[in-house]
Scaffold this motif. Structure first.
Motif, short mmCIF file in Angstrom:
data_model
loop_
_atom_site.label_atom_id
_atom_site.label_comp_id
_atom_site.label_asym_id
_atom_site.label_seq_id
_atom_site.Cartn_x
_atom_site.Cartn_y
_atom_site.Cartn_z
N LEU A 93 44.84 95.90 0.97
CA LEU A 93 45.34 96.87 1.94
C LEU A 93 46.85 97.10 1.87
CD1 LEU A 93 43.17 95.90 5.05
CD2 LEU A 93 42.75 97.69 3.35
N ASP A 94 47.57 96.23 1.15
CA ASP A 94 49.01 96.37 0.98
C ASP A 94 49.73 96.62 2.31
OD1 ASP A 94 51.35 96.37 -0.55
OD2 ASP A 94 51.29 98.54 -0.81
N LEU A 95 49.50 95.76 3.30
CA LEU A 95 50.03 95.94 4.64
C LEU A 95 51.42 95.35 4.88
CD1 LEU A 95 46.79 95.18 6.68
CD2 LEU A 95 47.82 97.42 6.26
N LEU A 96 51.87 94.43 4.02
CA LEU A 96 53.12 93.74 4.29
C LEU A 96 54.33 94.67 4.46
CD1 LEU A 96 52.78 90.54 2.10
CD2 LEU A 96 52.71 90.70 4.58
N PRO A 97 54.53 95.67 3.58
CA PRO A 97 55.71 96.53 3.78
C PRO A 97 55.73 97.24 5.14
CG PRO A 97 54.82 96.82 1.57
CD PRO A 97 53.83 95.98 2.34
N GLY A 98 54.59 97.64 5.65
CA GLY A 98 54.53 98.31 6.94
C GLY A 98 54.60 97.35 8.13
N LEU A 99 54.19 96.10 7.93
CA LEU A 99 54.18 95.12 9.01
C LEU A 99 55.54 94.47 9.24
CD1 LEU A 99 50.82 93.27 8.47
CD2 LEU A 99 51.55 94.38 10.57
N MET A 100 56.29 94.25 8.19
CA MET A 100 57.55 93.51 8.30
C MET A 100 58.52 94.11 9.33
SD MET A 100 56.92 90.89 6.54
CE MET A 100 58.49 90.07 6.64
N PRO A 101 58.67 95.45 9.41
CA PRO A 101 59.59 96.00 10.41
C PRO A 101 59.13 95.78 11.86
CG PRO A 101 59.12 97.62 8.69
CD PRO A 101 58.19 96.47 8.48
N LEU A 102 57.84 95.48 12.05
CA LEU A 102 57.31 95.26 13.40
C LEU A 102 57.53 93.83 13.89
CD1 LEU A 102 53.84 97.06 13.04
CD2 LEU A 102 55.99 98.01 13.96
N LEU A 103 57.92 92.93 13.01
CA LEU A 103 57.99 91.51 13.36
C LEU A 103 59.22 91.07 14.15
CD1 LEU A 103 56.58 89.85 10.12
CD2 LEU A 103 55.35 90.55 12.17
N PRO A 104 60.42 91.57 13.88
CA PRO A 104 61.61 91.01 14.56
C PRO A 104 61.51 90.90 16.08
CG PRO A 104 62.32 92.36 12.74
CD PRO A 104 60.82 92.55 12.86
N PRO A 105 60.97 91.88 16.81
CA PRO A 105 60.91 91.71 18.26
C PRO A 105 59.95 90.59 18.71
CG PRO A 105 60.53 94.01 17.65
CD PRO A 105 60.54 93.21 16.39
N HIS A 106 59.10 90.12 17.80
CA HIS A 106 58.12 89.07 18.11
C HIS A 106 58.56 87.70 17.62
CE1 HIS A 106 55.11 91.94 19.45
NE2 HIS A 106 55.51 92.70 18.45
N LEU A 107 59.77 87.62 17.07
CA LEU A 107 60.23 86.37 16.48
C LEU A 107 61.31 85.74 17.35
CD1 LEU A 107 59.37 85.00 13.86
CD2 LEU A 107 61.28 86.12 12.72
N GLU A 108 61.09 84.48 17.70
CA GLU A 108 62.10 83.72 18.45
C GLU A 108 63.34 83.53 17.58
OE1 GLU A 108 62.37 82.75 21.44
OE2 GLU A 108 60.36 82.70 22.28
N GLN A 109 64.46 83.22 18.23
CA GLN A 109 65.68 82.87 17.50
C GLN A 109 65.34 81.75 16.52
OE1 GLN A 109 68.71 84.32 18.32
NE2 GLN A 109 69.96 83.17 16.90
N ASN A 110 65.77 81.90 15.27
CA ASN A 110 65.49 80.93 14.20
C ASN A 110 64.01 80.83 13.84
OD1 ASN A 110 68.26 80.25 13.97
ND2 ASN A 110 68.04 78.93 15.76
N GLY A 111 63.21 81.79 14.26
CA GLY A 111 61.79 81.80 13.91
C GLY A 111 61.59 82.10 12.43
N LEU A 112 60.41 81.74 11.95
CA LEU A 112 60.07 81.93 10.54
C LEU A 112 58.78 82.73 10.40
CD1 LEU A 112 60.81 78.29 9.34
CD2 LEU A 112 62.19 80.31 8.82
N VAL A 113 58.68 83.46 9.31
CA VAL A 113 57.47 84.20 8.97
C VAL A 113 56.95 83.67 7.65
CG1 VAL A 113 56.52 86.46 8.34
CG2 VAL A 113 58.24 86.31 10.16
N TYR A 114 55.69 83.24 7.65
CA TYR A 114 55.04 82.86 6.41
C TYR A 114 54.32 84.10 5.89
CZ TYR A 114 51.45 81.21 3.24
OH TYR A 114 50.65 81.05 2.15
N SER A 115 54.57 84.47 4.64
CA SER A 115 53.85 85.59 4.06
C SER A 115 53.20 85.15 2.76
CB SER A 115 54.78 86.78 3.80
OG SER A 115 55.64 86.52 2.72
N GLU A 116 52.04 85.72 2.52
CA GLU A 116 51.30 85.43 1.30
C GLU A 116 50.87 86.77 0.71
OE1 GLU A 116 47.11 83.27 0.35
OE2 GLU A 116 48.46 82.19 1.68
#
Length: 184
Positions: free
Chosen positions: A128-151
């Protein structure tokens, strides 16, 4: 029709060696033991008190592994009813009270839920190649110093708001822990 089930083992924490079962599904490919071991080593094994989001829960390997290692809350999102049913059965079998299951589309969740997380696991179906479209949606959901695991399968380009904290490759699978380049 017979439902073929797959199995994957939790590799660490309070549920170490417990088996999770999941239905056969073309988009479901659980993160291997080797990759999970590496990722949870990167996360320093103990996730005590952390809030985690497993956005494409699938087999539940990443979310249940996080819960097993002490995460205070794990939200697992999947939009397939059979997969959701298996996740629910595994949650009940483990008595994983800190796990919240949601049967919904990942993009809808990201747009409708305002919670923040310390770790976001992002392993969508490769086709589905969703990562490029999902990445911009993540920052508001990430705590300070939070991490995102991507595969992902192969290389994909990160935009300038992300930097690679740790990364590796296993066969054609590229996996990495990402952090925001700048917290605003």
């Amino acid at each position: 029709m017979t439902l073929i089930q797959g199995k994957i083992r939790i590799i660490g924490g309070q549920w170490r060696s417990r088996l999770l079962t999941f239905p056969e599904h073309p988009d479901l490919r659980p993160t291997s033991d080797r990759i999970r071991e590496t990722v949870f080593n990167w996360l320093e094994q103990d996730l005590s008190g952390l809030r985690c989001l497993d956005l494409f829960a699938g087999s539940g390997a990443l979310g249940f592994e996080a819960a097993s290692r002490g995460a205070a809350q794990v939200v697992m999102v999947d939009n397939d009813a059979r997969v959701y049913k298996a996740l629910k059965e595994n949650k009940e079998k483990l008595q994983a009270m800190q796990v919240e299951l949601l049967l919904m589309n990942a993009l809808s969740f990201m747009k409708s839920d305002a919670r923040k997380f310390d770790v976001i696991f992002l392993d969508p179906p490769y086709r589905l190649d969703l990562l490029p479209g999902l990445m911009p949606l993540l920052p508001p959901h990430l705590e300070q110093n939070g991490l995102v695991y991507s595969e992902s399968r192969g290389i994909w380009n990160l935009d300038e708001q992300w930097k690679i904290h740790r990364g590796a490759k296993a066969g054609t699978v590229r996996y990495q822990l990402l952090e925001l380049a700048h917290y605003g």
